[in-house]
Write an enzyme that holds these catalytic residues in place. Sequence first.
Site, PDB file in Angstrom:
ATOM      1  N   MET A  48       0.851  -1.299   0.100  1.00 23.20           N
ATOM      2  CA  MET A  48       0.028  -0.002   0.012  1.00 23.20           C
ATOM      3  C   MET A  48       0.776   1.139   0.064  1.00 23.20           C
ATOM      4  O   MET A  48       1.979   1.233   0.174  1.00 23.20           O
ATOM      5  CB  MET A  48      -0.817  -0.020   1.057  1.00 23.20           C
ATOM      6  N   HIS A  49       0.440   2.312  -0.236  1.00 22.94           N
ATOM      7  CA  HIS A  49       0.770   3.798  -0.181  1.00 22.94           C
ATOM      8  C   HIS A  49       1.755   4.187  -1.024  1.00 22.94           C
ATOM      9  O   HIS A  49       1.784   5.215  -1.033  1.00 22.94           O
ATOM     10  CB  HIS A  49       1.210   3.880   1.263  1.00 22.94           C
ATOM     11  N   ASP A  56      -2.807  -4.761   0.499  1.00 20.48           N
ATOM     12  CA  ASP A  56      -2.146  -6.294   0.828  1.00 20.48           C
ATOM     13  C   ASP A  56      -2.935  -6.812   2.185  1.00 20.48           C
ATOM     14  O   ASP A  56      -3.222  -7.920   2.172  1.00 20.48           O
ATOM     15  CB  ASP A  56      -0.779  -6.417   1.018  1.00 20.48           C
TER      16      ASP A  56
END
Length: 492
Positions: free
Chosen positions: A78-79, A237
């Site tokens: 992520m991110h 995830d």
Amino acid sequence: MNYIGIDLGTSSVKLVLMDTAGHIIANVSKSYPIDYPKAGWSEQNPYDWYDACMEGMKELLDGQDESTVSGISFGGQMHGLVILDKNDEVIRPAILWNDGRTTKQCEYLNEVIGRDKLSEYTANIAFAGFTAPKILWVKENEPDNFAKIDKIMLPKDYIAYRLTGVHCTDVSDASGMLLFDVKNRRWSRQMLDICGVTEAQMPRIFESSECVGTVKKDIADELGIGSEVIVAAGAGDNAAAAVGTGTVGDGHCNVSLGTSGTIFISSKEFGVDSNNALHSFAHADGKYHLMGCILSAASANGWWMDKILGTNDYAGEQSQITDDDLGNNNVYFLPYLMGERSPHNDEFARGTFTGMTMDTERKDMTQAVLEGVAFAIRDCFEVAKSLGIRVESTRMCGGGAKSELWCKIMANVLGIPVELLESEEGPAMGAAMLAMVAAGEYNCVEDASNALVKVRKTIRPDEKIIERYEDKYNKFRCIYPAMKNVFRTINE
């Protein structure tokens, strides 16, 4: 029919081929490099992800009947900030979730814009790993690159784009950008304005189990699959892992011991921790979840084993630790090797060993690493308890879950049963299940999880060990506050 689940991780991509009964037919892993241009920075080349995914899918399907593949979906780190120009070429390496360069931008967002406003707009506050601070960093430090931005994407969504030609994301992954109105499942116009970007530069939002398109003909021909194969949006995830562990619906819990560590609690209702120590995100099941994330979990153990002890015999090192040792170790470890997110939100935090004496042994240090990660997860668990959330048990996934010793430590530190699953494929399995829902094999994500996720073993806590760990945890909690100013001083 069969489905491909792709888990685009930090160090490698893991792929599974799964049938509708939940049987794993084949799995493949392909690694790729991480670049650390400066201390605390972490970047990857999105082209490396795509190449690894394509190579992995070819290997996954080698010897299989490609005509049976009906769908593909993703779980992904992520991110990470992926920026594309008007020709859909990658402008610069992706800035990853564990990159710590955005201290200035986070302070601006949290202190100038204000935590209350951020929470109102997105249900969260700024953390160094989130995407919005990274956009501000590029705007301030690489204005030429910022001016080229035509699309802003997340790591797994770049792969979905390459397969389908659709600029897309899903609600769970978008939740971690600090650009998304979690409660209403749409982009936050206020946050887009603050970051100086437009909704046209953002990908289209889908629910995790929605079909975003089909595989482009040239890609399908290269893989040997049909061009009618659907691609589902997938999930971040942790949300994908939650699907793969059956952590859907209301009040269920999953602990993941991957590169990072998370405690994930599913909820049918939207809710926000008033101190924003836990993240409030949309879930892949169409509902919501609270999540605490520590930045170093299995990676902390890997650092200790690989770089410090110089061994790959993880099981051998852990075999010396007995039940009598649990809760009786005098060594403490803070696992903040990459700074820390939940609940401290401190990019200056660092790893420390405390309590060594002349009789401290190698196994004591190894045990302290495992316990330190469990205590850090407990910090997040305590926040959830303070909100009145009652968790009766947890499931485990991630590389660290393969260690029954670590799972036993977790059960006794948290004081709840830990359930181990028949399949430990985590996000990749969850991704394949999302593809099944998109293809109509199951009516909803919860139905798929209930049908396919099976518990193989339950580790129950021992009251005597719980009592010992309660004392140790209370001592562990004293270390970070005592070190907080020291961490900032040594990082100046």
